[in-house]
Design a protein around this motif. Structure first.
Motif, PDB file in Angstrom:
ATOM      1  N   ALA A 156       0.815  -1.177   0.027  1.00 27.52           N
ATOM      2  CA  ALA A 156       0.180   0.151   0.187  1.00 27.52           C
ATOM      3  C   ALA A 156       0.762   1.220  -0.069  1.00 27.52           C
ATOM      4  CB  ALA A 156      -0.982  -0.013   0.976  1.00 27.52           C
ATOM      5  N   TYR A 157       0.463   2.137  -0.856  1.00 22.94           N
ATOM      6  CA  TYR A 157       1.298   3.397  -0.738  1.00 22.94           C
ATOM      7  C   TYR A 157       0.119   4.621  -0.173  1.00 22.94           C
ATOM      8  CZ  TYR A 157       3.535   7.577  -2.637  1.00 22.94           C
ATOM      9  OH  TYR A 157       4.444   8.834  -2.999  1.00 22.94           O
ATOM     10  N   ASP A 158       0.795   5.094   0.655  1.00 25.41           N
ATOM     11  CA  ASP A 158      -0.145   6.498   1.389  1.00 25.41           C
ATOM     12  C   ASP A 158      -1.513   5.799   1.917  1.00 25.41           C
ATOM     13  OD1 ASP A 158       2.021   8.195   1.348  1.00 25.41           O
ATOM     14  OD2 ASP A 158       1.005   9.077  -0.227  1.00 25.41           O
ATOM     15  N   ARG A 159      -1.426   4.401   2.315  1.00 22.43           N
ATOM     16  CA  ARG A 159      -2.678   3.707   2.747  1.00 22.43           C
ATOM     17  C   ARG A 159      -3.648   3.354   1.793  1.00 22.43           C
ATOM     18  NH1 ARG A 159      -4.065   6.759   8.735  1.00 22.43           N
ATOM     19  NH2 ARG A 159      -1.944   6.684   9.414  1.00 22.43           N
ATOM     20  N   ARG A 160      -3.246   3.349   0.730  1.00 22.68           N
ATOM     21  CA  ARG A 160      -4.247   3.115  -0.455  1.00 22.68           C
ATOM     22  C   ARG A 160      -3.537   1.772  -0.952  1.00 22.68           C
ATOM     23  NH1 ARG A 160      -4.271   7.008  -4.897  1.00 22.68           N
ATOM     24  NH2 ARG A 160      -5.956   5.448  -5.860  1.00 22.68           N
ATOM     25  N   ASP A 161      -4.525   0.730  -1.409  1.00 24.19           N
ATOM     26  CA  ASP A 161      -3.834  -0.403  -2.051  1.00 24.19           C
ATOM     27  C   ASP A 161      -2.966  -0.253  -3.567  1.00 24.19           C
ATOM     28  OD1 ASP A 161      -4.858  -2.066   0.002  1.00 24.19           O
ATOM     29  OD2 ASP A 161      -6.546  -2.526  -1.215  1.00 24.19           O
TER      30      ASP A 161
END
Length: 310
Positions: free
Chosen positions: A137-142
């Motif tokens: 995940a990048y910045d809490r997005r998958d």
């Protein structure tokens, strides 16, 4: 820059000893959680890693200390892991992990403060591989995940296609599949010979009931179960043997001592004396526990158990 998977696998093959006796039952999981921050606050590590056996954290590593250290009861376990070699392994993983965070920031054309998280692991049941997972995940997005059946990296954001192409050109697909389906289960089997009894334990819940009167002459009854393991538990209130609809409840939360706690509460009229009871069902209990509410004192599970035995 090298891909993550070949780096991990080469080190794991170097460090992993022969797999010992078989394990049974389960399921049991081995997983790792990685977190990287592009601009960590002063005094905080840019990279951290935590290993889990089922839901229990058994070691931690961070880039500030440079050491992989056992946690909880695993501090007293001898021979399960060579922690000096594990520290070197985690450093290699961390270096690669942070390089990928820089790559993703480049894809987004962004130099700000960003986080990158990865989680991967495998599961065994009756000494047999069941399933595995590997996702980021990048910045809490998958961001991207691995599919073992295709096998392939599956981009979950548009820019993740860049990562997919790069990793797959470097030969990470077969390496990732081999690690998840072969190497990871072998490591888990080895760890279970030191950990199975702890993971299989049955810790019965302690229970307490509290109450307070709030606005509009409403009384809140709260039933708290704590120090129990494993996680699944059922809590509910009754009034004169009739189930009362719960007003609020708390999901089972893992405590620092490796056990869980959970609670359920109801709101009643302060004039209503019931009788009210909290009912607790857990795998550690031979029979469900009934804890009556006594308006004059806080009720503990020990008191309820004595009354039920009489």
């Amino acid at each position: 820059m090298k891909t993550m998977v070949p780096v991990l696998l080469s080190l794991l093959l170097l460090l992993s000893p022969t797999v010992p006796r078989e394990t049974q039952d389960g399921p049991y999981t081995l997983s790792y959680l990685y977190t990287g921050v592009s601009r960590p606050a002063e005094g905080l590590p840019g990279f951290q890693a935590t290993g889990f056996l089922n839901d229990q954290p058994f070691f931690h590593y961070d880039s500030e200390s440079g050491k992989a250290e056992p946690l909880g009861p695993w501090k007293q376990v001898e021979g399960m892991e060579d922690w000096e070699k594990e520290s070197k392994l985690q450093k290699a993983r961390g270096d690669f992990f942070m390089e990928n965070l820089k790559d993703i920031m480049y894809y987004y054309k962004d130099r700000g403060n960003h986080t990158f998280q990865g989680k991967f692991g495998c599961e065994l049941r009756n000494n047999t591989y069941c399933k595995a997972f590997w996702r980021y995940a990048y910045d809490r997005r998958d961001y991207i995940k691995f599919n073992t059946e295709i096998p392939a990296w599956i981009p979950l954001q548009k820019v993740a296609l860049n990562t997919k192409v790069k990793w797959e050109k470097e030969g990470s697909v077969q390496a990732a599949k081999n690690y998840l389906e072969d190497e990871c289960p072998q490591i888990l089997q080895r760890y279970l010979q030191y950990s199975k009894n702890y993971l299989d334990r049955q810790d019965p819940p302690s229970v307490s009931i509290t109450s307070h009167v709030g606005p509009r002459n409403k009384r809140t009854l709260r039933c708290l179960a704590y120090n129990f393991y494993p996680q699944p538990i059922s809590l509910y209130w009754t009034r004169a043997s009739n189930v009362v609809e719960n007003e609020l409840w708390g999901d089972a939360a893992l405590s620092a001592n490796g056990t869980y706690q959970s609670w359920v509460s109801v709101k009643i009229s302060s004039q209503d004396t019931g009788p009210f009871s909290c009912h607790v069902q857990h795998s550690s209990l031979a029979q469900p526990l009934t804890v009556p509410w006594n308006e004059r004192r806080e009720v503990r599970a020990e008191d309820a158990a004595e009354s039920q035995d009489q």
